[in-house]
Design an enzyme around this catalytic site. Structure first.
Site, mmCIF file in Angstrom:
data_model
loop_
_atom_site.group_PDB
_atom_site.id
_atom_site.type_symbol
_atom_site.label_atom_id
_atom_site.label_comp_id
_atom_site.label_asym_id
_atom_site.label_seq_id
_atom_site.Cartn_x
_atom_site.Cartn_y
_atom_site.Cartn_z
ATOM 1 N N ARG A 22 0.875 -1.134 -0.092
ATOM 2 C CA ARG A 22 0.035 0.087 -0.008
ATOM 3 C C ARG A 22 0.738 1.304 0.093
ATOM 4 O O ARG A 22 1.816 1.434 0.772
ATOM 5 C CB ARG A 22 -0.902 0.026 1.332
ATOM 6 N N ASP A 33 -2.845 4.853 -3.125
ATOM 7 C CA ASP A 33 -4.165 5.435 -2.627
ATOM 8 C C ASP A 33 -4.611 6.512 -3.443
ATOM 9 O O ASP A 33 -5.835 6.958 -3.437
ATOM 10 C CB ASP A 33 -4.029 6.100 -1.096
ATOM 11 N N GLY A 37 -13.349 7.702 9.445
ATOM 12 C CA GLY A 37 -12.737 7.018 10.452
ATOM 13 C C GLY A 37 -12.030 8.267 11.248
ATOM 14 O O GLY A 37 -12.424 9.309 11.325
ATOM 15 N N ASP A 52 -12.156 9.941 19.841
ATOM 16 C CA ASP A 52 -12.880 8.639 20.004
ATOM 17 C C ASP A 52 -14.527 9.011 20.039
ATOM 18 O O ASP A 52 -15.030 9.596 20.970
ATOM 19 C CB ASP A 52 -12.409 7.987 21.060
ATOM 20 N N GLU A 59 -19.154 2.724 9.473
ATOM 21 C CA GLU A 59 -19.865 1.480 9.451
ATOM 22 C C GLU A 59 -20.574 1.164 10.850
ATOM 23 O O GLU A 59 -21.521 0.213 10.953
ATOM 24 C CB GLU A 59 -18.622 0.529 9.376
#
Length: 405
Positions: free
Chosen positions: A98, A155, A217, A289, A340
């Site tokens: 990656r 990416d 994220g 978070d 998600e």
């Protein structure tokens, strides 16, 4: 065919071994704290998936001086005879790497050669935190796996189809021609993966799909996809532009940086650190978070509630702008950790979009699943899907395609 996927960062190596006969994960792990001399915590782990529901995880503490030692530690774990994920390391048929940034020239996966190394090196100014680590990982992996092809998957490649009117900044044009300052984007492997998966769910050729993909994220980005190809994305030259993220500001007035320098005496380095590490959700409420932020908001923390409001308002603005860019939209796709798993963020991001054809089913939105699921009502003109991303599998598929070409 067994493919080893490597994501080599500045101080860590993530790895995953995939059997492409059924696309199953045989083992996955992480080597971190590379270069630290006082490691006292377990910094190397590997989880084995022996083909049953049972998984076995090994964790060790070991000083890792450099990427070579880190890769050797990973290979030693993968070759553990007791785990039986493969009889010998020679079973690895290819290695997929990656790469965060390929500049303008790397627009598709390619076998590593001197030219590829040169292009990744040339893109270091655009990704100074990532590309040097990638190069270290490639060098070591090539030394250890000399007989197999090494493939780089970028990416930024998915965004090479973005037209000039969307990737050129309104700055002096020579900054683009001389220094290649333009929109490059990030998370392209994830956006491409969920684009292809969504096309299957819609039962349409990907070339006929218009989508808005939302990767949420700690780092977050969005993409407008027309006919299966990206025509815009929220991140820019770097992953700092766009959405409000865990510790990154996303879009701001550029003059703020001059203000901070002139009036607060902050250096370029201090401003850069603040925008990347101390801003975003963390800057607003002190937390990055989402679980902590939601708990604090429920307990009456007004700044936590404000942080979610700012975050989701930004997402909603981008959804609206991408609707205008696309004209017709088949589906909106949420993916990655927050996308998600966080039904609150999804719901708030889709508020007030009913007149634009988006109707959320609150019951469907509240569910959790490791499989893709639709969260819009049958009456919704635009479907809304939650599709788990799998960047490692995407890299493995690209690697296999290059090797078999």
């Amino acid at each position: 065919m067994k493919i080893l996927i490597i994501n080599s960062g500045s101080s860590s190596i993530k790895f995953q071994l995939i059997d492409m006969s059924d696309e199953s994960v045989l083992a996955s792990g992480l080597v971190e704290r590379i270069g630290e001399t006082d490691t006292t915590e377990k910094n190397i782990n590997c989880t084995f998936h022996p083909g049953t529901d049972k998984k076995h995880k090994i964790e060790i503490c070991q000083t890792v001086a450099d990427h070579r030692q880190g890769m050797l530690a990973a290979i030693e774990l993968l070759g553990d005879k007791e785990q039986a994920v493969m009889s010998d390391l020679s079973e690895i048929d290819a290695v997929g790497h990656r790469i965060v940034h390929g500049g303008e020239t790397m627009y598709q996966p390619v076998v590593v050669d001197e030219k590829v190394i040169a292009e990744i090196t040339a893109a270091i100014p655009l990704a100074p935190l990532h590309n040097p680590g990638h190069l270290d990982g490639i060098k070591v992996a090539q030394e250890l796996f000399t007989e197999v092809p090494h493939v780089t998957v970028f990416d930024t490649a998915f965004f090479q189809t973005i037209p000039p009117h969307a990737h050129i900044y309104a700055l002096p044009y020579e900054l683009y021609t001389k220094h290649r300052i333009r929109r490059y984007g990030a998370h392209g492997t994830s956006h491409k993966f969920v684009t292809n998966e969504c096309a299957k769910l819609l039962e349409k050729p990907v070339e006929e799909c218009n989508l808005i993909t939302v990767h949420l994220g700690n780092g977050s980005s969005m993409s407008a996809v027309e006919g299966g190809k990206a025509i815009d994305t929220s991140m820019g030259v770097t992953p700092l532009e766009g959405l409000v993220m865990g510790t990154r500001s996303g879009d701001i007035d550029p003059a703020i940086m001059a203000f901070l320098n002139r009036n607060l005496g902050m250096s370029i380095e201090e401003i850069d650190h603040m925008l990347n590490k101390e801003s975003g959700l963390k800057g607003i409420c002190g937390m990055n978070d989402m679980r902590d932020i939601h708990a604090a908001a429920d307990a009456g923390n007004e700044l936590a509630e404000l942080a979610v409001g700012i975050q989701t308002y930004r997402i909603r603005k981008y959804i609206g702008s991408y609707m205008a860019a696309l004209g017709q939209v088949d589906a909106i796709v949420f993916t990655a950790g927050i996308g998600e798993n966080d039904d609150i963020v999804r719901a708030k991001s889709l508020e007030k979009l009913e007149n634009l054809g988006v109707i959320l089913d609150k019951k469907l939105n509240a569910q959790r699943s490791k499989e893709p699921f639709c969260i819009s009502t049958p009456e919704s003109k635009i479907q809304v899907w939650v599709i788990p991303t799998n960047e490692e599998l995407a890299i493995a598929r690209e690697t296999k395609a290059v090797v078999n070409a």
